[in-house]
Design an enzyme around this catalytic site. Sequence first.
Site, PDB file in Angstrom:
ATOM      1  N   SER A  69     -10.347   5.189   7.184  1.00 31.88           N
ATOM      2  CA  SER A  69     -11.733   5.162   6.715  1.00 31.88           C
ATOM      3  C   SER A  69     -12.350   6.557   6.675  1.00 31.88           C
ATOM      4  O   SER A  69     -11.951   7.466   7.412  1.00 31.88           O
ATOM      5  CB  SER A  69     -12.578   4.274   7.620  1.00 31.88           C
ATOM      6  OG  SER A  69     -11.964   3.021   7.779  1.00 31.88           O
TER       7      SER A  69
HETATM    8  N1  SAH Z   1      -9.223   1.658  11.327  1.00 37.11           N
HETATM    9  C1  SAH Z   1      -8.220   2.256  10.479  1.00 37.11           C
HETATM   10  C2  SAH Z   1      -8.397   1.951   9.007  1.00 37.11           C
HETATM   11  C3  SAH Z   1      -7.843   0.650   8.713  1.00 37.11           C
HETATM   12  S1  SAH Z   1      -7.607   0.196   7.045  1.00 37.11           S
HETATM   13  C4  SAH Z   1      -8.117   3.736  10.700  1.00 37.11           C
HETATM   14  O1  SAH Z   1      -8.918   4.282  11.439  1.00 37.11           O
HETATM   15  O2  SAH Z   1      -7.186   4.337  10.158  1.00 37.11           O
HETATM   16  C5  SAH Z   1      -7.487  -1.559   7.310  1.00 37.11           C
HETATM   17  C6  SAH Z   1      -6.277  -2.013   8.072  1.00 37.11           C
HETATM   18  O3  SAH Z   1      -6.418  -3.412   8.260  1.00 37.11           O
HETATM   19  C7  SAH Z   1      -4.962  -1.818   7.330  1.00 37.11           C
HETATM   20  O4  SAH Z   1      -4.097  -1.057   8.133  1.00 37.11           O
HETATM   21  C8  SAH Z   1      -4.442  -3.227   7.146  1.00 37.11           C
HETATM   22  O5  SAH Z   1      -3.033  -3.326   7.244  1.00 37.11           O
HETATM   23  C9  SAH Z   1      -5.133  -3.970   8.261  1.00 37.11           C
HETATM   24  N2  SAH Z   1      -5.226  -5.432   8.070  1.00 37.11           N
HETATM   25  C10 SAH Z   1      -5.448  -6.137   6.933  1.00 37.11           C
HETATM   26  N3  SAH Z   1      -5.463  -7.465   7.186  1.00 37.11           N
HETATM   27  C11 SAH Z   1      -5.249  -7.602   8.524  1.00 37.11           C
HETATM   28  C12 SAH Z   1      -5.141  -8.722   9.395  1.00 37.11           C
HETATM   29  N4  SAH Z   1      -5.216  -9.985   8.955  1.00 37.11           N
HETATM   30  N5  SAH Z   1      -4.924  -8.494  10.706  1.00 37.11           N
HETATM   31  C13 SAH Z   1      -4.812  -7.219  11.188  1.00 37.11           C
HETATM   32  N6  SAH Z   1      -4.881  -6.117  10.417  1.00 37.11           N
HETATM   33  C14 SAH Z   1      -5.104  -6.307   9.093  1.00 37.11           C
END
Ligand code: SAH
Length: 354
Positions: A69
């Site tokens: 993000s």
């Molecule tokens: N917080 C992260 C950004 C995450 S992007 C950072 O600081 O880098 C969103 C993430 O959510 C992705 O890695 C994706 O794989 C994950 N995601 C999507 N659906 C999900 C689910 N059902 N359970 C857990 N993670 C999930």
Amino acid sequence: MNPPEPKRMLATVTEQFARTARRTGLATPGPGVLEAMARIPRERFVPAASADRAYDDAALSLACGQTISQPFIVALMTSLLQTRPEHRVLEIGTGSGYQAAVLGELVHEVRTVELVPELAAAATAQLRALGYDNVHVQTGDGARGWPEHAPYDGILVACGSESVPPSLLAQLAPHGHLVMPLGPRDAQRLVDITQDDAGVVHTRDVLGVRFVPFVRTIEARHERFVTPRGIGLRAFAATEAQAFAELALALASLVADPAQVQRQRRVEFACSAAKGPQLLARWLDEVVWAMARQDLVFASFEVRLRGDSLRATGLGEQRSAPRGATVEPRRTTVLDPTVARDADGWVAQCTVES
Ligand code: SAH
């Protein structure tokens, strides 16, 4: 001389808070948030190819089509949680682990759940290397939360969902904040959700955002019901291929209990047909045929769909003695197969005339 990169990033974040204050209700980041971000080497969380942009106030691509993000959004979501040092927080969507590290700087304990095993492994390694022993990463579906350690003083969801997963709300401590992107992909809103003592949920709209989707993984299951023409079978699964596999398993379970199968033999299947329900009909015929011809009991199927054709493997065993059979496979006729998408995944259905 220009300020060093991390300083420049934090200055931009501060400016963004001022610019959006009227919408977010926060003119400045929460106590300690910028200081926490200043201590974290963000370049360690971004792929080598984007290292020169690690301190831009921008979202960057991670492996597997995911994103880390934008720093302003990380600071905003963290501030909305209103963390205190003794707090225990849950994050859904670990991604790179950067957001978890920010939280790890601010609270007693962080639990974070990531769906993609490769991302969870990379984030775990990075967080360990940087000494974040209070951050715990788990691979799994975040829709379940992490119930073993609930309740949480705050929950931060880093992937966009059309609805609030009920388990997350259930795992939020009274007066805790659940901060997440909510709504359809092209009109997501960052919301700040709290629950009062009476269990009434309050949702505050904060800002328009754009996050990667919260992937819903529903566990495959099936049910039986009675129809005027025979036994109805209905399978639910996350993908169309899994719905086909689950419906075939439902069909097999009419003959015997798949859980009883011990010696496993592989049977390969292949078929093709013009459309979804026709392909489903062909597939179920193949399964009935395999059960009848070889007197096989199946314990599982794995189906791969490609366009109008299907390749599958069934694992089963030869039936030596009847195991409480309810339908003789030789006389099984499959009627009215249908396959359709629903809000959570796929539903495949048929009737078995006996
Ligand atoms: N917080 C992260 C950004 C995450 S992007 C950072 O600081 O880098 C969103 C993430 O959510 C992705 O890695 C994706 O794989 C994950 N995601 C999507 N659906 C999900 C689910 N059902 N359970 C857990 N993670 C999930």
